[in-house]
Design an enzyme around this catalytic site. Structure first.
Site, PDB file in Angstrom:
ATOM      1  CB  CYS A 106      -0.915   0.010   1.221  1.00  0.00           C
ATOM      2  SG  CYS A 106      -2.028  -1.395   1.284  1.00  0.00           S
ATOM      3  CB  CYS A 107       0.155   4.664  -1.232  1.00  0.00           C
ATOM      4  SG  CYS A 107      -0.057   4.261  -2.976  1.00  0.00           S
ATOM      5  N   GLY A 108       2.253   4.815   1.174  1.00  0.00           N
ATOM      6  CA  GLY A 108       2.492   5.381   2.491  1.00  0.00           C
ATOM      7  C   GLY A 108       3.160   4.446   3.466  1.00  0.00           C
ATOM      8  CE  LYS A 109       0.223   1.126   5.737  1.00  0.00           C
ATOM      9  NZ  LYS A 109      -0.163   1.504   7.088  1.00  0.00           N
TER      10      LYS A 109
END
Length: 263
Positions: A106-109
């Protein structure tokens, strides 16, 4: 599902007037755990393709290996989702590296630049390679047209290693960082020179993506999407030309514009 990168599922689609039963294609999400010298190192959620490249590229980007010969042996159990890697020089979980981590798709990880091993492995890029606006647009078009998995599912990221003349290697994954690690791994395994290469990327240029480009050693990254402010700060510092929003006839040059012919 081993060996597959997409799967199908029966769904109900609404077309604005009617509900229609149909079959839909989607990307497969696959967990792969790396066992490094007998110790669990990291679990990645990825697309189950080019797994050896992914593992090699990931270990290189983490500073665990520098060349393919640093790996004594590797066995990937695709059925169980484990990659068993033994190094020539045995690795211990030193405090300057990470302990066990879960790296999601996922984005932001993503990881941060200021981990010690990131500082060790990120390269300042000194290439004098230049590219024309037309070549930027043509490489983006080639990358997008080369990804049948994106056209089937819309659920993956695409990345390509290119010269100004065309694509050298393209990879697809549900994780944008995984797609870049696959390219890095391919280059390490096949001893590909990177001094005249360009990264073309489908997603936004985050700090993690920019850092991956620096670790791979490419001085130009082209994206059809936007950059983040931290990514551009890193690009300034590391000497990387970041170009975004390559769509239609235009694009934005954010850093080190001297590599874009005509500026």
């Amino acid at each position: 599902m081993i060996g597959q990168v997409t799967t199908s599922r029966n769904i109900v689609r609404y077309d604005g007037q009617n509900f229609i039963k149909q079959e839909d294609e989607m990307a497969i999400e696959y967990p792969l755990t790396i066992m490094l010298d007998g110790t669990e190192f990291a679990t990645m959620v990825c697309t189950p393709s080019e797994l050896e490249e992914l593992v090699v590229g990931f270990l290189a980007s983490e500073g665990i290996i520098r060349v393919y010969e640093d790996i004594q042996s590797m066995h990937i159990d695709e059925q169980k989702g484990f990659a068993y890697v033994d190094l020539v020089n045995k690795h211990s979980m030193q405090k300057d590296f990470h302990s066990k981590r879960f790296i999601g798709s996922c984005c932001g990880k993503g990881r941060q630049f200021y981990f010690y091993n990131d500082v060790k492995t990120a390269k300042t890029i000194m290439t004098k390679l230049t590219i024309t606006p037309k070549e930027c647009q043509e490489l983006m078009k080639q990358m997008q047209e080369s990804s049948s998995h994106f056209q089937q599912t819309g659920g993956v990221h695409n990345a390509a290693l290119c010269t100004t003349e065309g694509i050298v290697i393209a990879r697809t994954d549900i994780g944008r960082h995984n797609a870049l690690d696959k390219i890095f791994g391919y280059c390490i395994i096949n001893r590909i020179s990177l001094k005249d290469k360009i990264i073309v990327f489908s997603g936004r240029i985050s700090s993690e993506v920019l850092l991956k480009a620096a670790k791979i050693g490419t001085g130009i990254i082209l994206s059809k999407s936007a950059p983040t402010n931290l990514a551009l700060d890193m690009a300034d510092e590391l000497g990387i030309t970041a170009v975004g929003f390559i769509r239609g006839n235009g694009f934005n040059v954010y850093t080190h514009p001297q590599r874009i012919a005509g500026i």
